[in-house]
Design a protein around this motif. Structure first.
Motif, PDB file in Angstrom:
ATOM      1  N   ALA A 195       8.993  -1.215  -4.852  1.00 58.07           N
ATOM      2  CA  ALA A 195       8.940  -2.224  -3.790  1.00 58.07           C
ATOM      3  C   ALA A 195       9.189  -3.578  -4.439  1.00 58.07           C
ATOM      4  N   PRO A 196       9.814  -4.523  -3.722  1.00 58.03           N
ATOM      5  CA  PRO A 196      10.065  -5.846  -4.303  1.00 58.03           C
ATOM      6  C   PRO A 196       8.759  -6.590  -4.567  1.00 58.03           C
ATOM      7  N   LEU A 197       8.661  -7.205  -5.738  1.00 54.48           N
ATOM      8  CA  LEU A 197       7.446  -7.941  -6.113  1.00 54.48           C
ATOM      9  C   LEU A 197       7.691  -9.425  -6.291  1.00 54.48           C
ATOM     10  N   LEU A 247       0.802  -1.216   0.000  1.00 60.54           N
ATOM     11  CA  LEU A 247       0.000   0.000   0.000  1.00 60.54           C
ATOM     12  C   LEU A 247       0.843   1.277   0.000  1.00 60.54           C
ATOM     13  N   LEU A 248       2.042   1.229   0.579  1.00 65.66           N
ATOM     14  CA  LEU A 248       2.872   2.431   0.687  1.00 65.66           C
ATOM     15  C   LEU A 248       3.834   2.607  -0.491  1.00 65.66           C
ATOM     16  N   ALA A 249       3.711   1.751  -1.499  1.00 57.69           N
ATOM     17  CA  ALA A 249       4.606   1.838  -2.654  1.00 57.69           C
ATOM     18  C   ALA A 249       4.245   3.035  -3.533  1.00 57.69           C
ATOM     19  N   THR A 250       5.169   3.410  -4.394  1.00 57.15           N
ATOM     20  CA  THR A 250       4.930   4.439  -5.402  1.00 57.15           C
ATOM     21  C   THR A 250       4.962   3.786  -6.781  1.00 57.15           C
ATOM     22  N   ILE A 251       4.034   4.187  -7.630  1.00 58.64           N
ATOM     23  CA  ILE A 251       3.880   3.585  -8.953  1.00 58.64           C
ATOM     24  C   ILE A 251       4.146   4.635 -10.028  1.00 58.64           C
ATOM     25  N   ARG A 286       2.132   8.986 -15.229  1.00 61.16           N
ATOM     26  CA  ARG A 286       3.259   9.824 -15.653  1.00 61.16           C
ATOM     27  C   ARG A 286       3.860  10.614 -14.497  1.00 61.16           C
ATOM     28  N   HIS A 287       3.027  11.041 -13.575  1.00 63.25           N
ATOM     29  CA  HIS A 287       3.499  11.885 -12.475  1.00 63.25           C
ATOM     30  C   HIS A 287       3.856  11.089 -11.225  1.00 63.25           C
ATOM     31  N   GLY A 288       3.520   9.807 -11.205  1.00 65.75           N
ATOM     32  CA  GLY A 288       3.749   8.983 -10.029  1.00 65.75           C
ATOM     33  C   GLY A 288       2.554   9.025  -9.104  1.00 65.75           C
ATOM     34  N   THR A 289       2.165   7.882  -8.584  1.00 66.02           N
ATOM     35  CA  THR A 289       0.965   7.810  -7.762  1.00 66.02           C
ATOM     36  C   THR A 289       1.087   6.663  -6.774  1.00 66.02           C
ATOM     37  N   ASP A 290       0.073   6.496  -5.954  1.00 62.38           N
ATOM     38  CA  ASP A 290       0.078   5.400  -4.981  1.00 62.38           C
ATOM     39  C   ASP A 290      -0.867   4.303  -5.447  1.00 62.38           C
ATOM     40  N   PRO A 291      -0.733   3.090  -4.917  1.00 60.03           N
ATOM     41  CA  PRO A 291      -1.553   1.967  -5.385  1.00 60.03           C
ATOM     42  C   PRO A 291      -3.050   2.190  -5.255  1.00 60.03           C
ATOM     43  N   ALA A 292      -3.500   2.816  -4.167  1.00 64.51           N
ATOM     44  CA  ALA A 292      -4.935   3.008  -3.969  1.00 64.51           C
ATOM     45  C   ALA A 292      -5.523   3.923  -5.043  1.00 64.51           C
ATOM     46  N   ALA A 293      -4.857   5.051  -5.303  1.00 67.53           N
ATOM     47  CA  ALA A 293      -5.360   6.002  -6.300  1.00 67.53           C
ATOM     48  C   ALA A 293      -5.324   5.396  -7.699  1.00 67.53           C
ATOM     49  N   PHE A 294      -4.247   4.673  -8.007  1.00 68.48           N
ATOM     50  CA  PHE A 294      -4.128   4.074  -9.337  1.00 68.48           C
ATOM     51  C   PHE A 294      -5.167   2.959  -9.525  1.00 68.48           C
TER      52      PHE A 294
END
Length: 225
Positions: A145-147, A57-61, A107-115
């Protein structure tokens, strides 16, 4: 809510008769901003790689460094808005459709919940747990984050896999690449049960050729312990 695809929509671009990947690749080649460097191999064709079920949840995408995003005139899957956007990784032979809003987040970077909310609103793909890992697995998004991890015994169906039946034969289609795999009845029953329950189960076939083919095609995912 994701609209159901018929057998033709899942494999062929409407109005052209061309395979989905061929149309996505053509669109990307005409996009001036497309990366020109050679990408590293995508994870999706490595059957022995195990992935987590979902992105932390705290990752950046963000968008994968080897992918390009652009606006296109129409949805090639035929299940999204009339005008849509697309992200394509030509080297990994993968793509996905989304709205201009979702592409902007990426493009701007987001968090998993918003994406995840944006993808669900787009209604192109099934908004199930694990969708973001599938996009990362196919070289379309990057996650800080490691997947991957130690291989476990459980399998799950990728949320972007479509199960279709045509002329009495069961097929699994990877909507992120257009790859289509025919399945024997027992394997089709397993994959159908996995999709219906939405819960991972141990591999009952113990590394058969059919299971490995679906792992390599990005239809099944092997989970970490």
């Amino acid at each position: 809510m994701k609209a159901a695809l018929d057998a033709r929509q899942a494999t062929v671009c409407r109005g052209t008769g061309a395979p989905l990947w061929a149309v996505a690749d053509y669109a990307a080649r005409t996009e001036p901003a497309a990366p020109v460097r050679i990408a590293t191999a995508s994870f999706h064709d490595l059957p022995d790689t195990a992935f987590v079920r979902d992105v932390p949840l705290l990752a950046t995408i963000g968008m994968h460094r080897d992918a390009t995003g652009f606006d296109c005139a129409t949805s090639i899957l035929g299940s999204g808005p009339a005008r849509t956007s697309m992200v394509v990784n030509r080297a990994a032979r993968s793509f996905f459709e989304c709205s201009a809003h979702t592409l902007g987040l990426l493009r701007h970077g987001t968090d998993p919940a918003a994406f995840s909310r944006a993808l669900a609103d787009d209604g192109v793909y099934s908004a199930q747990p694990g969708l973001l890992v599938g996009l990362a697995r196919h070289g379309l998004i990057e996650v800080d984050a490691p997947l991957t991890g130690t291989v476990g015994s459980d399998l799950m169906v990728e949320p972007t896999a479509e199960l279709i039946r045509r002329d009495g034969v069961d097929f699994a289609v990877n909507l992120l690449s257009g790859r289509t795999i025919g399945m024997r009845p027992r394997l089709a029953e397993l994959v159908g049960a996995l999709r219906e329950t939405g819960e991972p189960i141990p591999d009952p076939f113990h590394e058969t050729t059919g299971v490995r083919a679906l792992l390599r095609a990005g239809v099944l995912r092997r989970l970490t312990r």
